[in-house]
Design a protein around this motif. Structure first.
Motif, PDB file in Angstrom:
ATOM      1  N   THR A  25       0.852  -1.254   0.038  1.00 41.49           N
ATOM      2  CA  THR A  25       0.002   0.050   0.050  1.00 41.49           C
ATOM      3  C   THR A  25       0.864   1.302   0.051  1.00 41.49           C
ATOM      4  O   THR A  25       1.967   1.224   0.499  1.00 41.49           O
ATOM      5  N   LEU A  26       0.337   2.312  -0.284  1.00 42.23           N
ATOM      6  CA  LEU A  26       0.920   3.479  -0.626  1.00 42.23           C
ATOM      7  C   LEU A  26       1.257   4.083   1.042  1.00 42.23           C
ATOM      8  O   LEU A  26       0.327   4.173   1.732  1.00 42.23           O
ATOM      9  N   MET A  27       2.625   4.590   1.221  1.00 46.43           N
ATOM     10  CA  MET A  27       2.505   5.363   2.546  1.00 46.43           C
ATOM     11  C   MET A  27       2.715   6.775   2.212  1.00 46.43           C
ATOM     12  O   MET A  27       3.333   7.625   2.260  1.00 46.43           O
ATOM     13  N   ARG A  28       1.100   7.265   2.434  1.00 46.15           N
ATOM     14  CA  ARG A  28       0.828   8.423   1.893  1.00 46.15           C
ATOM     15  C   ARG A  28       1.290   9.554   3.018  1.00 46.15           C
ATOM     16  O   ARG A  28       1.570  10.622   2.646  1.00 46.15           O
ATOM     17  N   GLU A  29       1.487   9.096   4.009  1.00 43.30           N
ATOM     18  CA  GLU A  29       1.968  10.065   5.168  1.00 43.30           C
ATOM     19  C   GLU A  29       3.269  10.724   4.886  1.00 43.30           C
ATOM     20  O   GLU A  29       3.840  11.515   5.443  1.00 43.30           O
ATOM     21  N   LYS A  30       4.179   9.787   4.082  1.00 40.37           N
ATOM     22  CA  LYS A  30       5.600  10.110   3.792  1.00 40.37           C
ATOM     23  C   LYS A  30       5.815  11.041   2.632  1.00 40.37           C
ATOM     24  O   LYS A  30       6.850  11.092   1.905  1.00 40.37           O
ATOM     25  N   SER A  31       4.798  11.571   1.917  1.00 39.57           N
ATOM     26  CA  SER A  31       4.906  12.412   0.811  1.00 39.57           C
ATOM     27  C   SER A  31       3.668  13.627   0.862  1.00 39.57           C
ATOM     28  O   SER A  31       2.748  13.351   1.466  1.00 39.57           O
ATOM     29  N   PRO A  32       4.227  14.734   0.169  1.00 39.61           N
ATOM     30  CA  PRO A  32       3.490  15.823   0.098  1.00 39.61           C
ATOM     31  C   PRO A  32       2.006  15.462  -0.542  1.00 39.61           C
ATOM     32  O   PRO A  32       2.051  14.623  -1.665  1.00 39.61           O
ATOM     33  N   GLY A  33       0.959  16.037  -0.286  1.00 39.97           N
ATOM     34  CA  GLY A  33      -0.227  15.517  -0.995  1.00 39.97           C
ATOM     35  C   GLY A  33      -1.144  16.687  -1.706  1.00 39.97           C
ATOM     36  O   GLY A  33      -0.788  17.666  -1.564  1.00 39.97           O
ATOM     37  N   MET A  34      -1.821  16.219  -2.769  1.00 38.44           N
ATOM     38  CA  MET A  34      -2.378  17.196  -3.734  1.00 38.44           C
ATOM     39  C   MET A  34      -3.725  16.757  -4.217  1.00 38.44           C
ATOM     40  O   MET A  34      -3.992  15.314  -3.903  1.00 38.44           O
ATOM     41  N   MET A  35      -4.643  17.412  -4.361  1.00 40.90           N
ATOM     42  CA  MET A  35      -6.142  16.994  -4.854  1.00 40.90           C
ATOM     43  C   MET A  35      -5.563  16.217  -6.582  1.00 40.90           C
ATOM     44  O   MET A  35      -5.126  16.666  -7.129  1.00 40.90           O
ATOM     45  N   ASP A  36      -6.226  15.081  -6.406  1.00 46.06           N
ATOM     46  CA  ASP A  36      -6.041  14.250  -7.699  1.00 46.06           C
ATOM     47  C   ASP A  36      -6.425  15.315  -8.958  1.00 46.06           C
ATOM     48  O   ASP A  36      -7.618  15.876  -9.022  1.00 46.06           O
ATOM     49  N   PRO A  37      -5.837  15.398 -10.044  1.00 46.13           N
ATOM     50  CA  PRO A  37      -5.835  16.158 -11.094  1.00 46.13           C
ATOM     51  C   PRO A  37      -7.427  15.782 -11.786  1.00 46.13           C
ATOM     52  O   PRO A  37      -8.258  16.688 -11.951  1.00 46.13           O
ATOM     53  N   ALA A  38      -7.821  14.424 -11.831  1.00 51.39           N
ATOM     54  CA  ALA A  38      -9.078  14.230 -12.378  1.00 51.39           C
ATOM     55  C   ALA A  38     -10.151  14.681 -11.677  1.00 51.39           C
ATOM     56  O   ALA A  38     -11.069  15.071 -12.070  1.00 51.39           O
ATOM     57  N   SER A  39      -9.922  14.611 -10.253  1.00 49.21           N
ATOM     58  CA  SER A  39     -10.951  14.829  -9.337  1.00 49.21           C
ATOM     59  C   SER A  39     -11.339  16.554  -9.356  1.00 49.21           C
ATOM     60  O   SER A  39     -12.404  16.913  -9.232  1.00 49.21           O
ATOM     61  N   LYS A  40     -10.277  17.365  -9.712  1.00 49.91           N
ATOM     62  CA  LYS A  40     -10.524  18.690  -9.904  1.00 49.91           C
ATOM     63  C   LYS A  40     -11.235  18.832 -10.996  1.00 49.91           C
ATOM     64  O   LYS A  40     -12.207  19.782 -11.033  1.00 49.91           O
ATOM     65  N   HIS A  41     -11.164  18.131 -12.131  1.00 53.16           N
ATOM     66  CA  HIS A  41     -12.172  18.034 -13.218  1.00 53.16           C
ATOM     67  C   HIS A  41     -13.406  17.885 -13.006  1.00 53.16           C
ATOM     68  O   HIS A  41     -14.508  18.672 -13.228  1.00 53.16           O
ATOM     69  N   GLY A  42     -13.629  16.899 -12.098  1.00 50.52           N
ATOM     70  CA  GLY A  42     -15.088  16.544 -11.673  1.00 50.52           C
ATOM     71  C   GLY A  42     -15.748  17.746 -10.718  1.00 50.52           C
ATOM     72  O   GLY A  42     -17.003  18.183 -11.007  1.00 50.52           O
ATOM     73  N   LEU A  43     -14.899  18.285  -9.881  1.00 49.50           N
ATOM     74  CA  LEU A  43     -15.270  19.454  -9.023  1.00 49.50           C
ATOM     75  C   LEU A  43     -15.656  20.645  -9.840  1.00 49.50           C
ATOM     76  O   LEU A  43     -16.761  21.403  -9.688  1.00 49.50           O
TER      77      LEU A  43
END
Length: 274
Positions: A25-43
């Motif tokens: 699984t991805l260790m998400r806490e160890k890298s900076p996060g951003m809103m997924d680009p495709a999610s932004k298009h949906g928003l």
């Protein structure tokens, strides 16, 4: 007024994703996060519908506490309410369990939703499975890779390119639409919108027990998918030098790489050579 639910996701910002070699699984806490680009298009699609027809927009995401950052961004862009599904019991969920968790929370907090919008796929896993699975959980009709949406009194008319053909589909409310990244280009947050988002946070954090989810049936425990191995592909380059007259070079090239060239060109070796 339409009630629109937008599903977004926080993804790692780095290209070299940090994986846990034991769990896959991805260790998400160890890298900076951003809103997924495709999610932004949906928003953005939801925001345009709101501007043209009037709508109340609820944005939902599932993730660790740091995923709250993308909800502040969504609020700054114009979302009316944000939901954060956040519970350690949900960690490691595959797409099937993720869809179930999102559907359960949506039914609880947005029972009168008319339209669900989201990106067709995400940049971290790129499975494109959550949208159709969520639609199945909700009992909604759905369409993915949509580049145009027209609102009607009882539903939507959408357009998409599928297998090289342009399709126009009509769907009745309630329905789910996966938006392509080639349309609905996201707007920038205004300073006023960002200030409003932090001054008047409209983010509700939801745990598994609050919506009746059994910890034994969600997260990695409840996920039927098992990751056997995770690895990074290493590409190696090798130079090949052909010498001689142009004709000899071409003949040598096709003798050595004829099948590869013919396969890429969609023809047999002799046709490619000619």
């Amino acid at each position: 007024m339409l009630n629109i639910l937008v599903c977004v996701k926080q993804v790692p910002m780095v290209a070299d994703l940090p994986w846990d070699p034991k769990t896959g699984t991805l260790m998400r806490e160890k890298s900076p996060g951003m809103m997924d680009p495709a999610s932004k298009h949906g928003l953005e699609a939801a925001l345009k519908i709101k501007e043209e027809h009037g709508a109340y927009i609820t944005v939902i995401t599932m993730g660790p506490p740091m995923a709250e950052e993308v909800l502040y961004e969504a609020a700054g862009m114009g979302a009316d309410r944000c939901l954060l599904l956040c519970d350690r019991a949900m960690a490691g969920a595959d797409t099937l369990v993720t869809s179930h968790c999102l559907a359960t929370a949506s039914k609880t907090y947005c029972p009168d939703m008319d339209l669900v919008l989201m990106g067709s796929n995400t940049s971290d896993s790129d499975t494109a499975q959550v949208g159709p699975q969520l639609a199945e959980e909700l009992g909604f009709v759905c369409a993915a890779y949509v580049h145009a949406i027209s609102i009607r009194d009882t539903g939507v008319v959408v357009e998409r390119i599928c297998d090289g053909y342009k399709e126009t589909l009509e769907m009745a409310f309630p329905c789910l639409v996966g938006v392509s990244t080639g349309s609905f280009h996201p707007r920038y947050m205004s300073m006023g919108g960002l200030e409003e988002a932090f001054d008047n946070p409209r983010i509700l954090r939801i745990g598994a027990q609050e919506i009746g989810l059994d910890p034994e049936e969600i997260g990695s425990k409840g996920s039927p998918t098992r990751i056997v191995d995770v690895y990074s592909l290493a590409t190696e380059k090798k130079n090949v030098v052909f010498k001689g007259t142009p004709k000899k070079v071409v003949d040598d090239l096709f003798e050595r790489f004829g099948e590869t060239i013919g396969s890429a060109a969609g023809m047999d070796i002799q046709e490619a050579h000619e």
